[in-house]
Design an enzyme around this catalytic site. Structure first.
Site, PDB file in Angstrom:
ATOM      1  N   TYR A 140      -0.032  -4.410  -0.594  1.00  0.00           N
ATOM      2  CA  TYR A 140      -1.400  -3.954  -0.876  1.00  0.00           C
ATOM      3  C   TYR A 140      -2.299  -5.138  -1.230  1.00  0.00           C
ATOM      4  O   TYR A 140      -3.481  -5.162  -0.867  1.00  0.00           O
ATOM      5  CB  TYR A 140      -1.400  -2.942  -2.025  1.00  0.00           C
ATOM      6  CG  TYR A 140      -0.835  -1.591  -1.658  1.00  0.00           C
ATOM      7  CD1 TYR A 140      -1.680  -0.561  -1.236  1.00  0.00           C
ATOM      8  CD2 TYR A 140       0.526  -1.327  -1.733  1.00  0.00           C
ATOM      9  CE1 TYR A 140      -1.172   0.680  -0.895  1.00  0.00           C
ATOM     10  CE2 TYR A 140       1.046  -0.098  -1.398  1.00  0.00           C
ATOM     11  CZ  TYR A 140       0.192   0.911  -0.975  1.00  0.00           C
ATOM     12  OH  TYR A 140       0.701   2.144  -0.638  1.00  0.00           O
ATOM     13  N   CYS A 185       3.181   8.626   0.628  1.00  0.00           N
ATOM     14  CA  CYS A 185       3.022   7.637  -0.434  1.00  0.00           C
ATOM     15  C   CYS A 185       4.349   7.000  -0.836  1.00  0.00           C
ATOM     16  O   CYS A 185       5.298   7.717  -1.166  1.00  0.00           O
ATOM     17  CB  CYS A 185       2.376   8.320  -1.643  1.00  0.00           C
ATOM     18  SG  CYS A 185       2.355   7.322  -3.131  1.00  0.00           S
TER      19      CYS A 185
END
Length: 335
Positions: free
Chosen positions: A175, A44
């Site tokens: 994203y 992440c």
């Protein structure tokens, strides 16, 4: 588990637990050595920031770290890398357990990084943006000798300004492109991302780091997106105007940081690729993880020393990572 917004633009849920761990304990959680556990996943980018900052500041002795595996389901990140599938300090199988221990009706995202109060087993915060700043400011008493100033007072306004646009257009921008559900939403995010990367290239063509001649919080935040760019965002998220390796200034800047102790030695490319390509099945239904790209080029000369600068300011590099926190062989740039 779906990520794409079929109606168009992806909007990140930013409802994080705003509780802070501070020197004065004003939220009920004072800074105390050994009391808390930082839970991360090396996959992440948001958690990767905390891994880097903890390492640069030398907080390993006072803030332990639990590493979740690279994949998760609807329920949350799991400790499948640990013997028996349980975190050895918290004794839990899923990060979700720490969130529900404090908030039984918790209905927001179970995200990393998160800091857990070890005595109670309850999550304290998952506010990733504030978390790393607090490690610099509130935990200062416990920094290693020679720890760098990642958020110095005289640069905070500049750092905050850079962080704001980097988050909106780059960190979250990839994203917004990858999870867009319409062509127009995707193209809007795509152009916004590369317009910002062009501006950052221009800035970094004349100075070594984002806020000047030393590494700051701003560099940590941009780095964790850049290091994932060619391995994930270029193909998986369709951010494909150019690869990072085709953006000369940003590629040199990223290699400069990667080769700086505390940055590249935290990067697990295997976990990074497994996470994105296996978890986002609405984008990659087969779950097939790409074999590439080649990674040895991360260790090539970058030439950024010509711009001067002192990476750690008046401080010094951190020592090598502890044995228990070394990225597995074959998972880094030498893979």
């Amino acid at each position: 588990m779906t990520y794409v917004n079929p109606s168009g633009e992806f909007s990140r849920d930013q409802r994080y637990i705003a509780t802070r761990i501070t020197a004065d304990g004003r939220d009920g959680y004072p800074v105390e050595p050994g009391r808390y556990r930082l839970v991360v996943s090396r996959a992440c980018p948001w958690a990767n920031r905390a891994i880097i900052v903890r390492r640069l500041l030398g907080l390993e002795d006072v803030l332990s770290m639990g590493v979740a595996g690279p994949t998760h389901d609807e329920r949350s990140w799991t400790f499948d890398l640990d013997p028996g599938g349980r975190d050895p300090v918290l004794g839990i199988e899923r990060l979700q357990e720490a969130f529900l221990a404090r908030f039984p009706d918790y209905d927001k995202g179970i995200t990393v990084p998160a800091i857990v109060d070890v005595p109670t087993g309850q999550v304290v915060t998952n506010d990733f943006a504030q978390l790393t700043i607090d490690l610099s400011v509130e935990w200062k008493k416990y920094h290693r000798p020679g720890a760098p100033e990642l958020y110095p007072e005289h640069l905070r306004e500049r750092i905050d300004r850079v962080n704001e646009v980097v988050f909106a257009d780059v960190n979250n921008g990839v994203y917004r492109a990858g999870f867009a559900g319409t062509q127009s939403a995707y193209e809007k995010a795509y152009h916004r991302l590369f317009d910002r990367l062009d501006q950052l290239s221009e800035l970094l063509s004349g100075q070594r780091y984002l806020a000047g001649d030393t590494i700051t919080e701003a560099d940590v935040r941009l780095f964790t997106t850049l290091v994932r760019f060619d391995a994930v965002y270029h193909g998986h998220f369709k951010c494909n105007r150019q690869k990072l390796t085709e953006l000369p200034v940003l590629w040199a800047y990223a290699r400069d940081l990667f080769q700086t102790p505390g940055f590249g030695d935290t990067i697990d490319f295997v976990h990074i690729k497994q996470h994105y390509y296996e978890v986002h099945r609405d984008i990659n239904p087969t779950g097939i993880v790409p074999a590439g790209p080649e990674l040895g080029n991360w260790l090539t000369e970058h030439g950024r020393e010509a711009l001067g600068g002192r990476p750690f300011g008046d401080g010094s590099p951190p020592p090598p990572p502890r044995e228990a926190e070394v990225v597995p062989a074959g998972h880094g740039a030498a893979a």
